[in-house]
Structure formats: C-alpha cells, structure tokens
Design a protein around this motif. Structure first.
Motif, mmCIF file in Angstrom:
data_model
loop_
_atom_site.group_PDB
_atom_site.id
_atom_site.type_symbol
_atom_site.label_atom_id
_atom_site.label_comp_id
_atom_site.label_asym_id
_atom_site.label_seq_id
_atom_site.Cartn_x
_atom_site.Cartn_y
_atom_site.Cartn_z
ATOM 1 N N GLN A 1 0.671 -1.168 -0.213
ATOM 2 C CA GLN A 1 -0.074 -0.026 -0.122
ATOM 3 C C GLN A 1 0.835 1.366 0.025
ATOM 4 O O GLN A 1 0.366 2.271 -0.612
ATOM 5 C CB GLN A 1 -1.015 -0.073 1.241
ATOM 6 C CG GLN A 1 -2.078 -1.035 1.080
ATOM 7 C CD GLN A 1 -2.972 -1.180 2.311
ATOM 8 O OE1 GLN A 1 -2.735 -0.415 3.480
ATOM 9 N NE2 GLN A 1 -3.866 -1.964 2.289
ATOM 10 N N PHE A 2 2.077 1.262 0.606
ATOM 11 C CA PHE A 2 3.089 2.562 0.976
ATOM 12 C C PHE A 2 3.822 2.310 -0.262
ATOM 13 O O PHE A 2 4.964 1.666 -0.319
ATOM 14 C CB PHE A 2 3.532 2.487 2.232
ATOM 15 C CG PHE A 2 4.250 3.838 2.175
ATOM 16 C CD1 PHE A 2 3.919 4.975 2.444
ATOM 17 C CD2 PHE A 2 5.796 3.467 2.207
ATOM 18 C CE1 PHE A 2 4.538 5.926 2.532
ATOM 19 C CE2 PHE A 2 6.712 4.366 2.361
ATOM 20 C CZ PHE A 2 6.042 5.701 2.506
ATOM 21 N N ASN A 3 3.640 3.253 -1.389
ATOM 22 C CA ASN A 3 4.456 2.886 -2.515
ATOM 23 C C ASN A 3 4.852 4.417 -3.017
ATOM 24 O O ASN A 3 4.045 5.026 -3.490
ATOM 25 C CB ASN A 3 3.863 2.222 -3.790
ATOM 26 C CG ASN A 3 4.732 2.140 -4.976
ATOM 27 O OD1 ASN A 3 6.020 2.239 -4.835
ATOM 28 N ND2 ASN A 3 4.210 1.661 -6.124
ATOM 29 N N PRO A 4 6.126 4.870 -2.615
ATOM 30 C CA PRO A 4 6.398 6.268 -3.003
ATOM 31 C C PRO A 4 6.324 6.706 -4.281
ATOM 32 O O PRO A 4 6.090 7.782 -5.039
ATOM 33 C CB PRO A 4 7.512 6.462 -2.327
ATOM 34 C CG PRO A 4 8.258 5.219 -2.082
ATOM 35 C CD PRO A 4 7.180 4.237 -1.868
ATOM 36 N N ASP A 5 6.493 5.571 -5.390
ATOM 37 C CA ASP A 5 6.809 5.708 -6.664
ATOM 38 C C ASP A 5 5.543 5.416 -7.439
ATOM 39 O O ASP A 5 5.426 5.178 -8.508
ATOM 40 C CB ASP A 5 7.832 4.874 -7.345
ATOM 41 C CG ASP A 5 9.272 5.226 -6.517
ATOM 42 O OD1 ASP A 5 9.493 6.349 -6.201
ATOM 43 O OD2 ASP A 5 10.088 4.512 -6.510
ATOM 44 N N ALA A 6 4.375 5.508 -6.729
ATOM 45 C CA ALA A 6 2.968 4.973 -7.387
ATOM 46 C C ALA A 6 2.671 6.006 -8.343
ATOM 47 O O ALA A 6 2.251 5.728 -9.612
ATOM 48 C CB ALA A 6 2.084 4.933 -6.397
ATOM 49 N N PHE A 7 2.787 7.626 -8.288
ATOM 50 C CA PHE A 7 2.512 8.581 -9.170
ATOM 51 C C PHE A 7 3.744 9.023 -10.045
ATOM 52 O O PHE A 7 3.598 9.865 -10.611
ATOM 53 C CB PHE A 7 1.929 9.516 -8.422
ATOM 54 C CG PHE A 7 0.576 8.963 -7.803
ATOM 55 C CD1 PHE A 7 -0.659 9.112 -8.268
ATOM 56 C CD2 PHE A 7 0.802 8.826 -5.967
ATOM 57 C CE1 PHE A 7 -1.818 8.464 -7.626
ATOM 58 C CE2 PHE A 7 -0.232 8.377 -5.593
ATOM 59 C CZ PHE A 7 -1.704 7.976 -6.113
ATOM 60 N N LEU A 8 4.693 8.298 -10.114
ATOM 61 C CA LEU A 8 6.017 8.837 -10.784
ATOM 62 C C LEU A 8 5.943 8.202 -12.245
ATOM 63 O O LEU A 8 5.160 6.855 -12.333
ATOM 64 C CB LEU A 8 7.221 8.394 -10.163
ATOM 65 C CG LEU A 8 7.535 9.003 -8.829
ATOM 66 C CD1 LEU A 8 8.981 8.589 -8.343
ATOM 67 C CD2 LEU A 8 7.555 10.787 -9.013
ATOM 68 N N VAL A 9 5.892 8.987 -13.474
ATOM 69 C CA VAL A 9 6.132 8.702 -14.725
ATOM 70 C C VAL A 9 7.462 8.263 -15.112
ATOM 71 O O VAL A 9 8.467 8.880 -14.842
ATOM 72 C CB VAL A 9 5.452 9.818 -15.533
ATOM 73 C CG1 VAL A 9 5.334 9.410 -17.219
ATOM 74 C CG2 VAL A 9 4.200 10.378 -15.130
ATOM 75 N N LYS A 10 7.567 7.233 -15.658
ATOM 76 C CA LYS A 10 8.838 6.612 -15.964
ATOM 77 C C LYS A 10 9.372 7.477 -17.266
ATOM 78 O O LYS A 10 8.564 8.002 -17.985
ATOM 79 C CB LYS A 10 8.599 5.225 -16.439
ATOM 80 C CG LYS A 10 8.066 4.151 -15.666
ATOM 81 C CD LYS A 10 7.808 2.576 -16.126
ATOM 82 C CE LYS A 10 7.343 1.852 -15.085
ATOM 83 N NZ LYS A 10 7.522 0.613 -15.783
ATOM 84 N N PRO A 11 10.660 7.690 -17.314
ATOM 85 C CA PRO A 11 11.680 8.287 -18.195
ATOM 86 C C PRO A 11 11.033 8.136 -19.620
ATOM 87 O O PRO A 11 10.987 8.844 -20.657
ATOM 88 C CB PRO A 11 12.899 8.080 -18.001
ATOM 89 C CG PRO A 11 12.782 7.819 -16.497
ATOM 90 C CD PRO A 11 11.733 6.937 -16.133
ATOM 91 N N LEU A 12 11.044 6.944 -19.928
ATOM 92 C CA LEU A 12 10.551 6.256 -21.225
ATOM 93 C C LEU A 12 9.221 6.480 -21.890
ATOM 94 O O LEU A 12 9.006 6.977 -22.652
ATOM 95 C CB LEU A 12 10.879 4.632 -21.476
ATOM 96 C CG LEU A 12 12.518 4.004 -21.022
ATOM 97 C CD1 LEU A 12 12.052 2.474 -20.899
ATOM 98 C CD2 LEU A 12 13.207 4.548 -22.072
ATOM 99 N N ALA A 13 8.191 6.698 -20.641
ATOM 100 C CA ALA A 13 6.967 7.255 -21.038
ATOM 101 C C ALA A 13 6.969 8.620 -21.464
ATOM 102 O O ALA A 13 6.102 9.135 -22.309
ATOM 103 C CB ALA A 13 6.115 6.761 -19.895
ATOM 104 N N LEU A 14 7.918 9.443 -20.918
ATOM 105 C CA LEU A 14 7.634 10.833 -21.294
ATOM 106 C C LEU A 14 8.458 11.117 -22.152
ATOM 107 O O LEU A 14 8.110 12.132 -23.308
ATOM 108 C CB LEU A 14 8.737 11.707 -20.123
ATOM 109 C CG LEU A 14 8.430 11.651 -18.641
ATOM 110 C CD1 LEU A 14 9.251 12.090 -17.716
ATOM 111 C CD2 LEU A 14 6.873 12.432 -18.397
ATOM 112 N N LYS A 15 9.333 10.186 -22.830
ATOM 113 C CA LYS A 15 9.846 10.399 -24.352
ATOM 114 C C LYS A 15 9.276 9.624 -25.620
ATOM 115 O O LYS A 15 9.588 9.699 -26.591
ATOM 116 C CB LYS A 15 11.275 9.694 -24.178
ATOM 117 C CG LYS A 15 12.314 10.479 -23.292
ATOM 118 C CD LYS A 15 13.595 9.783 -23.430
ATOM 119 C CE LYS A 15 14.713 10.495 -22.447
ATOM 120 N NZ LYS A 15 15.907 9.901 -22.261
#
Length: 325
Positions: free
Chosen positions: A295-309
């Motif tokens: 349940q505690f995932n600090p990276d849950a709302f981070l977008v991966k670098p490959l998805a940004l490119k």
C-alpha cells in the motif's frame, strides 16, 4: 429524602442484603464518550436542568395569557358537556331536535339553487331501451331517467303497457315458459328399501343351497403332537447325487477379485523414494510482500522516463478527438 435514608439504614441493619440490592435503581449502560449532558439517576423526581431564579420570578406576557384562555363553548342548553359515547358506534341517533325557530325560517335563494338536482349534459343521449317509447309513454317515467337506477330512487320496474283486447300468449312465449325437461335417458332414483316379491317370500331353498350353507365339520381331536420322533431309516438315509448337485452354492465368476482391505501396507520402495527437483520447486510457497509495503509505494504516481519520451501514433490521436455534432 430523610425518610428514604432511614429506611435504607433499617434494611441494611436487618441483614436483608438481597432486598437492598433489588431496591437499587437501574444503572444506565452509557459510555463516557457517548454521554451528553448531566448524569440523571433513574427513579428520582429531580429535574434534568435546574430552573433559574429569574425564570421563577418572571411574569407571563400578554400573548401567553391570550393563548392560555380556554376555548369558548358555543353549545347551549342540553348540549353542554355532551358525553363522548354520544358519537360512538351502536348508540342512539345523532340527529338532534330541530328548534322551533328553524322550523319557521325560510330557505335562502342560495340554498334553493344548491337543492336543485344535477341536470344532464346537453349532449347526453338516453338509453336505447328508453328511445323506443313514444312521447306519451315517456310521460309516465321520471323527468330524469338515469335516476331510475341510482341509490335510494324509485323501483326500476316500469309500468306495463296496456294489452289489446282479445290478445293471447304467443306460441314462442308459451314454449319459453315451460320448465326444462329431463334427459330422455334419465332414470329416477331407486327407493331405499327394496320391495321383495311374494314369490321370493314363499320360495324354499334347494338341496344344493342347504349343502352349501352347512358349516364345515371340524374334528374334536385328539390331534398329533407338535414334536414327533424321527425314524431310524430317515436318520441313516443318504442324499442322492441330484440333491448334492442342487445343494452346491453358486460359484464366483472366473477372474473375480476379492475387495481390497481398507488399510494396506506401504511398500519399502515407496518409503525409500525421494522427490525430484521439480516437485521441490513446486512445493515451495509463493513469497509475497506484506500489505504495508504494497500500500505504501512512494513511486506510485511517478512517470517513467521512457513514457515521457514516447510518442503516440496518429490512430490514437484520431480516436482522442471529440465527436463533432
């Protein structure tokens, strides 16, 4: 209060502990975090909120005195304080006596208008059974024919027209007036008691009937004892080959196997057997992370670098456009 305290001490001193326990008021089942307001002990006459001295010395307003006045009783004479059972079911009629002044009064113009019966609609058409009569015959009916079948009106049976002199019943009317005839195969019920003919009363029984009516003769005895001796020839007799053949039990079918026992021994080879590597791999339990870590995932709302490119194809852009209406 002092009297209750003295009674309490008298019961306690007398040793009646059970009666003292039952005399205690019921304790409220209220928790401290749900209780609101002061604690009220059951069985007391004390008020929940104390009355302020200013409220005890206050005077009522003019509006309160007006509201406190009782309702005016407009009944006069014998109708004052009429009992409640006067309006109950099964009592005498509630029709009151009419005053002499009411008998001598005359109705107003408004009452005369309201007393007139409801008139038929302008486009109302009379019943077709009523249309066949002539105007002279209609005069014998009420002015409003639909009243004839309403509640509390006159009988719906109309007056019979006068018959011409010398007229008789028609053949069809006489045929309809006859009662229903029974079926041609109908047979009436038989009487309860059968009438015996005189020949049967004077008849005599034949010899055969007398023989059949005679009871069966039964000997008086002596009878054979239930136990009797077996002769020696019967004891020394031997069974024939046919009897021995019939006495043989039915054999089992060829290839029949007896049922296995409920418990059977495990072989030594099965006891010395060891599991393979694949079985050991499948027998290992699946290790999962605990719910606290999942349940505690600090990276849950981070977008991966490959998805940004990344770039979406033109088909996705076409589907993302809103529909133009």
């Amino acid at each position: 209060m002092a009297t209750l305290q003295a009674e309490y001490e008298r019961i306690r001193d007398s040793g009646r502990e059970r009666l003292l326990q039952l005399s205690q008021p019921k304790e409220p089942k209220v928790e401290w975090y749900t209780s609101v307001g002061p604690h009220v002990r059951w069985g007391t006459q004390e008020m929940i909120w104390p009355v302020k001295p200013e409220a005890l010395r206050a005077d009522s307003t003019e509006r309160l005195e007006t509201l406190a006045l009782p309702k005016v009783n407009f009944l006069k004479g014998d109708n004052i304080n009429r009992s409640q059972f006067f309006y109950s079911c099964g009592r005498s009629s509630v029709l009151w006596k009419v005053r002499d002044s009411a008998k001598r009064s005359t109705s107003t113009e408004r009452l005369n208008i309201l007393a007139e019966p409801k008139r038929a609609h302008n486009e109302f058409k009379e019943d077709r059974n009523f249309r066949k009569y002539t105007h002279a015959e209609k005069l014998t009916f009420p002015n409003i024919p639909q009243f004839k079948y309403s509640c509390g009106r006159q009988s719906p049976i109309w007056a019979t027209k006068s018959m011409p002199s010398g007229g008789g019943d028609r053949e069809y009317t006489s045929e309809l007036a006859k009662h229903k005839r029974p079926h041609r195969d109908f047979k009436p019920e038989k009487p309860i008691q059968t009438t015996i003919p005189h020949a049967a009363l004077k008849a005599e029984a034949t010899e055969r009937l007398l023989t059949l009516s005679t009871p069966k003769p039964r000997p008086d005895g002596p009878f054979r004892e239930p136990d009797w001796e077996v002769p020696g020839s019967a004891k020394n007799a031997t069974a024939s080959s046919r009897c021995l053949e019939l006495a043989r039990p039915k054999p089992a079918v060829d290839g029949y196997l007896l049922p296995r026992d409920e418990q059977w021994g495990v072989t030594k080879a099965a006891k010395r057997a060891s599991s393979t590597g694949r079985i050991d791999e499948l027998s290992r339990p699946i290790v999962r992370a605990t719910m606290d870590h999942v349940q505690f995932n600090p990276d849950a709302f981070l977008v991966k670098p490959l998805a940004l490119k990344g770039a979406f194809p033109p088909r996705v852009e076409q589907l993302s456009r809103p529909i133009e209406r």
